[in-house]
Design an enzyme around this catalytic site. Structure first.
Site, PDB file in Angstrom:
ATOM      1  N   ASP A 198      30.281  62.174  56.136  1.00 24.67           N
ATOM      2  CA  ASP A 198      30.087  61.729  57.215  1.00 24.67           C
ATOM      3  C   ASP A 198      29.251  62.230  57.992  1.00 24.67           C
ATOM      4  O   ASP A 198      29.006  62.357  58.224  1.00 24.67           O
ATOM      5  CB  ASP A 198      31.207  61.191  57.848  1.00 24.67           C
ATOM      6  CG  ASP A 198      31.482  60.304  58.947  1.00 24.67           C
ATOM      7  OD1 ASP A 198      30.898  59.134  58.761  1.00 24.67           O
ATOM      8  OD2 ASP A 198      31.824  60.394  59.707  1.00 24.67           O
ATOM      9  N   GLU A 294      26.378  57.505  53.750  1.00 22.64           N
ATOM     10  CA  GLU A 294      26.629  56.437  53.477  1.00 22.64           C
ATOM     11  C   GLU A 294      24.793  55.627  54.044  1.00 22.64           C
ATOM     12  O   GLU A 294      24.053  56.766  54.763  1.00 22.64           O
ATOM     13  CB  GLU A 294      27.224  56.738  55.168  1.00 22.64           C
ATOM     14  CG  GLU A 294      28.264  56.894  55.172  1.00 22.64           C
ATOM     15  CD  GLU A 294      29.025  56.187  56.673  1.00 22.64           C
ATOM     16  OE1 GLU A 294      30.214  55.190  56.711  1.00 22.64           O
ATOM     17  OE2 GLU A 294      28.627  56.893  57.328  1.00 22.64           O
ATOM     18  N   CYS A 367      42.032  53.573  54.741  1.00 22.09           N
ATOM     19  CA  CYS A 367      42.503  54.679  54.270  1.00 22.09           C
ATOM     20  C   CYS A 367      42.558  55.280  52.820  1.00 22.09           C
ATOM     21  O   CYS A 367      42.585  54.025  52.138  1.00 22.09           O
ATOM     22  CB  CYS A 367      44.152  53.909  54.568  1.00 22.09           C
ATOM     23  SG  CYS A 367      45.471  55.493  54.241  1.00 22.09           S
ATOM     24  N   CYS A 370      46.507  54.650  50.083  1.00 26.54           N
ATOM     25  CA  CYS A 370      46.307  53.440  50.299  1.00 26.54           C
ATOM     26  C   CYS A 370      45.636  52.429  49.983  1.00 26.54           C
ATOM     27  O   CYS A 370      45.521  51.451  49.407  1.00 26.54           O
ATOM     28  CB  CYS A 370      47.798  53.147  51.321  1.00 26.54           C
ATOM     29  SG  CYS A 370      47.362  52.934  52.418  1.00 26.54           S
ATOM     30  N   CYS A 386      47.305  55.828  59.299  1.00 24.08           N
ATOM     31  CA  CYS A 386      47.278  54.202  58.721  1.00 24.08           C
ATOM     32  C   CYS A 386      48.167  53.073  59.132  1.00 24.08           C
ATOM     33  O   CYS A 386      49.738  53.736  59.126  1.00 24.08           O
ATOM     34  CB  CYS A 386      47.288  54.467  56.864  1.00 24.08           C
ATOM     35  SG  CYS A 386      46.833  53.020  55.958  1.00 24.08           S
ATOM     36  N   CYS A 389      50.660  52.600  55.075  1.00 23.76           N
ATOM     37  CA  CYS A 389      51.343  54.188  55.088  1.00 23.76           C
ATOM     38  C   CYS A 389      51.484  54.583  56.159  1.00 23.76           C
ATOM     39  O   CYS A 389      52.105  55.904  55.378  1.00 23.76           O
ATOM     40  CB  CYS A 389      50.653  54.216  53.227  1.00 23.76           C
ATOM     41  SG  CYS A 389      49.807  55.421  53.787  1.00 23.76           S
ATOM     42  N   ASP A 396      37.003  61.389  60.696  1.00 20.34           N
ATOM     43  CA  ASP A 396      35.784  61.524  60.234  1.00 20.34           C
ATOM     44  C   ASP A 396      36.063  61.850  58.740  1.00 20.34           C
ATOM     45  O   ASP A 396      34.878  62.093  57.564  1.00 20.34           O
ATOM     46  CB  ASP A 396      34.338  62.744  61.491  1.00 20.34           C
ATOM     47  CG  ASP A 396      34.599  62.068  62.281  1.00 20.34           C
ATOM     48  OD1 ASP A 396      33.955  61.066  62.646  1.00 20.34           O
ATOM     49  OD2 ASP A 396      34.427  62.729  63.537  1.00 20.34           O
TER      50      ASP A 396
END
Length: 451
Positions: A198, A294, A367, A370, A386, A389, A396
């Site tokens: 990232d 990305e 997340c 989940c 999150c 959950c 990052d």
């Protein structure tokens, strides 16, 4: 040495003046452009390009220059011309011009023993020292009686590592440096891991295993000195213009000294940054068979915001956050996201690995445990919590894990087989690759932006 540099520069300019360019044809009455005419860069009356032997005959002072030096000008000029046109299309500016001796002296000499060219030979004289020998011969019909036929120049060099087989040398006589040009050696891979990366502003790279990799930044003293030199150049420009200087860049010797000091300091910062990029990408390419990143449109991300006209006050504008956006753009460009991607792509292709590019949408809001997507999952820049959950992690690191998961899903499992070739935007990359066969579009990324 100056004679060899002048001979190489003159032969380079002879090749450059044959390059065609389009000039506008204007109407004599209206002055409007009605057509475009193609003519050589050296002008309509330039002479046809001569061979090396013809150049030696027409310019007697070039007769004793080795053919290995004169033969390199055509290929170097061709590469510099197309690289300059590519920079002009992406960054703007003028077409490439001729080489001036006032901008630096140097030359390139081939060394290809397989083809019978045994010039520019390197001899090791110590653990960290050696000499490069360049030889030539003065023709008998242009030699004074009693002068020697052969001449030899010995260049003493200091080396920090063993010299691998090279194809040519580049002598920079202005800065007293010599570069051995060789083909890239194969990059062996020591591991078969898979990792997601990232890219960010606080941390340049964050891996899916929780490792933060930060690019070295200029110190406060260096930034302070850069700002001081820029302000001093601005004052010197105003003084030159007030005294009638046509162009301030060449009107003052003091400004030239200031510019030289600024370029030396900024060059040190850029070399430190490029060294980190090369070492980091080499380590990642050696240890992993799959790297996921990305698909970011860096050019669009760093585009300045459009002005907002004030409907209540014609001619005035509303606040559009341009100052804050400029700081973000400066941070993105200083981290060189495009150059990192380009070097990873080259090195992964060299050792049989794969670089997978995945969509960047919602990687920072999803997340990893989940799969819940919500804007409220990001409590801050560094904290991910999150709301579904309760999973907590570094933001990052969570984004890097999502990037890796998307790459593994794209490849069909936990293997790096059958990976689609990544789609690269031609304006996103940074520096031309040194690997053979690379034909991607490039765009240079500035080093330290104007303060």
């Amino acid at each position: 040495m100056v004679w060899l540099c002048d001979g190489w520069r003159s032969r380079f300019n002879q090749c450059r003046e044959q390059r065609p360019r389009f000039t506008p044809v204007k109407d004599n009455v209206t002055g409007e452009v009605i057509d475009w005419a193609e003519e050589p860069l050296g002008g309509p009356n330039v002479s046809p390009l001569m061979s090396d032997s013809q150049a030696r005959t027409s310019c007697l002072w070039m007769a004793g220059i080795p053919s290995a030096i004169l033969a390199s000008t055509n290929r170097i000029e061709n590469a510099e011309w197309f690289a300059g046109l590519k920079r002009k299309k992406t960054l703007g500016g003028r077409i490439p011009g001729f080489k001036s001796r006032h901008r630096g002296l140097g030359f390139v000499c081939w060394y290809t023993p397989s083809k019978g060219c045994h010039n520019a030979v390197f001899h090791k004289t110590g653990r960290k020292s050696g000499v490069v020998v360049i030889t030539g011969m003065n023709p008998s019909r242009w030699r004074k009686p009693g002068d020697k036929a052969r001449w030899r120049i010995i260049i003493h060099v200091r080396t920090s590592r063993p010299i691998r087989p090279y194809t040519s040398i580049h002598v920079d006589w202005t800065h007293r440096s010599l570069v051995f040009v060789n083909t890239p050696s194969p990059l062996p891979r020591s591991g078969d891991g898979a990792i997601g990366l990232d890219r960010g502003c606080v941390h340049t790279l964050t891996s899916s295993d929780g490792t933060f990799m930060d690019m070295p930044k200029p110190s406060k003293a260096e930034l302070k000195r850069l700002k001081y030199l820029q302000r001093r150049m601005a004052r010197q420009d105003r003084v030159n213009e007030a005294r009638g200087g046509r162009t301030a860049k060449f009107a003052s010797k003091r400004r030239q000294r200031t510019l030289t000091e600024f370029n030396a300091l900024q060059g040190r910062i850029v070399r430190r940054r490029n060294d980190w990029i090369e070492k980091t990408t080499t380590t990642l390419a050696r240890e992993n068979i799959l790297i996921a990143m990305e698909d970011l449109d860096i050019q669009a991300m760093t585009r300045k915001p459009k002005p907002k006209p004030d409907p209540a006050k014609p001619g005035q504008y509303l606040h559009n956050g341009a100052k804050a956006k400029a700081g973000l753009d400066r941070s993105i460009l200083s981290n060189c996201w495009g150059r990192i991607s380009k070097r990873l792509q080259d090195k992964m292709a060299a050792n049989g690995g794969h670089l997978v590019v995945v969509p960047a949408a919602y990687t920072s809001q999803t997340c990893h445990k989940c799969g819940h997507i919500a804007k409220g999952n990001r409590e801050s820049q560094a904290v991910f919590h999150c709301v579904e959950c309760g999973y907590r992690a570094n933001a990052d690191v969570n984004a890097a894990e999502n990037i890796l998961s998307r790459a593994l899903a794209k490849t069909g499992g936990d293997t790096a087989l059958d990976v689609d070739e990544p789609h690269w935007r031609p304006d996103e990359a940074s520096t031309p690759s040194t690997s053979i066969g690379s034909s991607l579009g490039v765009r240079s990324v500035k080093g330290i932006p104007r303060l």
